[in-house]
Design a protein around this motif. Structure first.
Motif, PDB file in Angstrom:
ATOM      1  N   GLU A 422       0.836  -1.207   0.000  1.00  0.00           N
ATOM      2  CA  GLU A 422       0.000   0.000   0.000  1.00  0.00           C
ATOM      3  C   GLU A 422       0.867   1.251   0.000  1.00  0.00           C
ATOM      4  OE1 GLU A 422      -3.189   2.130   2.974  1.00  0.00           O
ATOM      5  OE2 GLU A 422      -3.574   0.052   2.360  1.00  0.00           O
ATOM      6  N   ARG A 424       3.762   1.558  -1.378  1.00  0.00           N
ATOM      7  CA  ARG A 424       4.304   1.726  -2.722  1.00  0.00           C
ATOM      8  C   ARG A 424       3.258   2.331  -3.659  1.00  0.00           C
ATOM      9  NH1 ARG A 424       7.180  -3.381  -5.470  1.00  0.00           N
ATOM     10  NH2 ARG A 424       5.024  -4.137  -5.611  1.00  0.00           N
ATOM     11  N   GLU A 425       2.002   1.900  -3.529  1.00  0.00           N
ATOM     12  CA  GLU A 425       0.936   2.475  -4.349  1.00  0.00           C
ATOM     13  C   GLU A 425       0.677   3.937  -3.956  1.00  0.00           C
ATOM     14  OE1 GLU A 425      -2.457   0.029  -3.869  1.00  0.00           O
ATOM     15  OE2 GLU A 425      -1.570  -1.719  -4.858  1.00  0.00           O
ATOM     16  N   THR A 426       0.702   4.192  -2.662  1.00  0.00           N
ATOM     17  CA  THR A 426       0.411   5.544  -2.177  1.00  0.00           C
ATOM     18  C   THR A 426       1.466   6.534  -2.616  1.00  0.00           C
ATOM     19  OG1 THR A 426      -0.735   4.653  -0.238  1.00  0.00           O
ATOM     20  CG2 THR A 426       0.012   6.935  -0.114  1.00  0.00           C
ATOM     21  N   ALA A 428       3.263   6.470  -5.231  1.00  0.00           N
ATOM     22  CA  ALA A 428       3.080   6.750  -6.659  1.00  0.00           C
ATOM     23  C   ALA A 428       1.985   7.796  -6.855  1.00  0.00           C
ATOM     24  CB  ALA A 428       2.733   5.461  -7.400  1.00  0.00           C
ATOM     25  N   ARG A 429       0.927   7.688  -6.072  1.00  0.00           N
ATOM     26  CA  ARG A 429      -0.158   8.672  -6.166  1.00  0.00           C
ATOM     27  C   ARG A 429       0.305  10.051  -5.678  1.00  0.00           C
ATOM     28  NH1 ARG A 429      -3.414   5.974  -3.620  1.00  0.00           N
ATOM     29  NH2 ARG A 429      -3.344   6.915  -1.547  1.00  0.00           N
ATOM     30  N   ALA A 521       3.768  -8.522  -6.216  1.00  0.00           N
ATOM     31  CA  ALA A 521       2.381  -8.044  -6.166  1.00  0.00           C
ATOM     32  C   ALA A 521       1.626  -8.871  -5.144  1.00  0.00           C
ATOM     33  CB  ALA A 521       1.721  -8.145  -7.545  1.00  0.00           C
TER      34      ALA A 521
END
Length: 521
Positions: A422, A424-426, A428-429, A521
């Protein structure tokens, strides 16, 4: 903290006892008495207390006595000795209940009992051939006292300090400089006045260039008079003179009592050596005024520290623990946090890539830099709490978190890896929203570790220690931007839940080779 950098090692009297409880992250736990000659600590076999943790230096630290006081000093170790989370740079006086962290992995809990404290007052300049003393005589017309504004400046600064050590040193230096003293010492007396300890030292004399190492120049007579009357003044030719002052190389001295509500007797002592300007009656009166205000400063500091301690505990609950953990703590299970204990948990380190270069590029726009950093740290903290983790601390631009402590979790490794994904996704955002090329590196490891509130009675911080923690940090340090590296125990626990691939055997500092795995992933 005791001003001055050198201390004489004096054997402890039989009535004084110190015991050290050793807690190693691997689970080893034992206690050992501190002998009268002190104790050297390290990995080398010639040390009095031999530790086998790789992060501890061969000759790491030592405990030594001065009178009834026990001190600790770091011996130039590689990974440092910490008390209250602060690395020691000079000898520090220990109190009952203090906890030291050596090399980031070993906790030493100090237990002191019996005896008095400090060194005997008889060690100070003696009363042989003393003449009787009198009260402070009427003011001399030859010396003018300082103005109220000048005194106000000295007093105001005393109310701005953050610790007892800082207050003691600031008071000693400020008064010594303001009154032009050759030497100054702030001493604390035990009840009954038979023993003392040095809280602060100051040297202003340019005549004697030898370093001021201790308070042995202080006169017993002046201390006794100040304790009896609140203020004392001696000067050759002006009042009956104390031979102990002359033996210390001085010809004038003054002292005043500090009487805060805590009941501890502290005395601030000044003198003038031969050839230096005198310590006059007006100086003694001014000293007494400052010491009256200093008592208020000690009271105010005690109140601030007590209030700050309670605020810190509440803030820690809200900021660092998930709601279910806070509920447990408020229900009276705080004991699980207070005492260090061995737990099985997962630790996560997530670091912002290229922060040094970002700081350089945005050095002319500090508001922008702070905004970027805060967005990342806030996002990282939210991810930790979302997966029932404990936010251990922020280390610059790095987020450190633990899963499975202070309360156990059924799947700490899986929660830690989900949190990393999460994050890593955050990031990027956040990178897209801010228009900055932001990425993170993440290391996760799991196993046995030492968890608990480490520090002292003055300041505690909940954290985890041990080899498992160090490996997690080293894995993060070897990850490339955007990469999540985990240790073998984590890989085994999450296999079947996330996609992994072997990332090779990594050689880690202060540790043997570790097979790392990459989370896809």
């Amino acid at each position: 903290m005791v001003a001055g950098s050198a201390f004489a090692s004096t054997a402890a009297p039989p009535s004084k006892r110190a015991r050290v409880e050793v807690i190693e992250a691997g689970g080893a736990r034992w206690s050992v008495d501190v002998p009268p000659a002190g104790m050297r600590i390290g990995r080398a076999l010639d040390q009095d207390l031999v530790l086998h943790t790789s992060t501890v230096s061969k000759r790491h630290a030592e405990l030594f006595w001065r009178g009834d006081d026990l001190f600790v000093r770091d011996l130039g170790s590689c990974n440092g000795t910490r008390r209250d989370g602060v690395a020691l740079s000079e000898p520090v006086l220990l109190a009952n209940g203090d906890e030291l962290v050596l090399g980031g992995t070993v906790v030493l809990r100090v237990e002191l009992s019996g005896g008095g404290f400090g060194a005997p007052v008889s060690e100070l300049k003696g009363d042989r051939d003393m003449m009787s003393t009198g009260a402070v005589p009427p003011p001399s017309v030859r010396s003018a006292p300082s103005s109220g504004e000048q005194l106000l400046g000295v007093v105001t600064r005393l109310y701005q300090v953050a610790s007892y050590e800082e207050l003691a040193m600031q008071l000693t230096r400020a008064v010594g400089e303001r009154l032009g003293a050759s030497r100054a010492a702030l001493v604390e007396l035990e009840p009954g006045g038979e023993r003392y300890r040095t809280l602060g030292l100051y040297k202003g004399s340019q005549i004697d260039r030898r370093p001021l190492r201790d308070a042995s120049f202080v006169s017993q007579t002046v201390l006794r008079e100040a304790r009896l009357r609140g203020v004392a003044h001696f000067v050759e030719g002006a009042v009956e003179f104390s031979a102990s002052i002359m033996r210390s190389g001085a010809y004038a001295a003054a002292a005043a009592m500090i009487r805060p509500r805590d009941g501890i007797e502290r005395i601030l002592y000044l003198d003038a050596v031969l050839g230096a300007p005198p310590i006059t009656v007006e100086h003694a009166r001014e000293l007494a005024i400052v010491c009256t205000h200093a008592a208020g400063a000690f009271d105010a500091l005690e109140a601030r520290l007590a209030h700050a301690h309670e605020q810190n505990r509440f803030a820690q609950l809200r900021r660092y623990f998930s709601p279910d953990v806070v509920e447990h703590i408020l229900a009276g299970r705080r004991d699980l946090m207070d005492r260090p204990r061995n737990v099985h948990a997962a630790v996560l380190f997530a670091d912002l890539v290229g922060y040094t270069k970002l700081s350089e590029r945005l050095k002319d726009d500090p508001a922008r830099l702070l905004s970027v950093l805060n967005r990342w740290l806030d996002a990282g903290a939210e991810a930790v709490l979302h997966y029932q983790g404990t936010l251990d601390k922020f280390i610059g631009d790095c987020v450190m978190a633990v899963f499975g402590a202070p309360f156990p979790h059924a799947h700490p490794e899986l929660q830690a890896v989900r949190c990393a994904l999460e994050m890593r996704e955050t990031i990027a955002r956040v990178s897209f929203e801010l228009g900055e090329p932001l990425q993170i590196t993440v290391g996760v490891n799991a196993g046995d570790m030492l968890a608990g509130s480490v520090g002292s009675k003055r300041r505690l911080e909940y954290t985890v220690l041990g080899d498992t923690v160090n490996v997690g940090s080293r894995l993060q340090g070897q990850a490339v931007p955007g990469e999540i590296l985990v240790g073998p125990s984590v890989a085994e626990a999450v296999r079947g839940h996330v996609q992994l691939e072997e990332a090779g055997t990594r050689t880690l500092k202060n540790h043997g080779p570790v097979v790392a795995y990459r989370v896809l992933a």
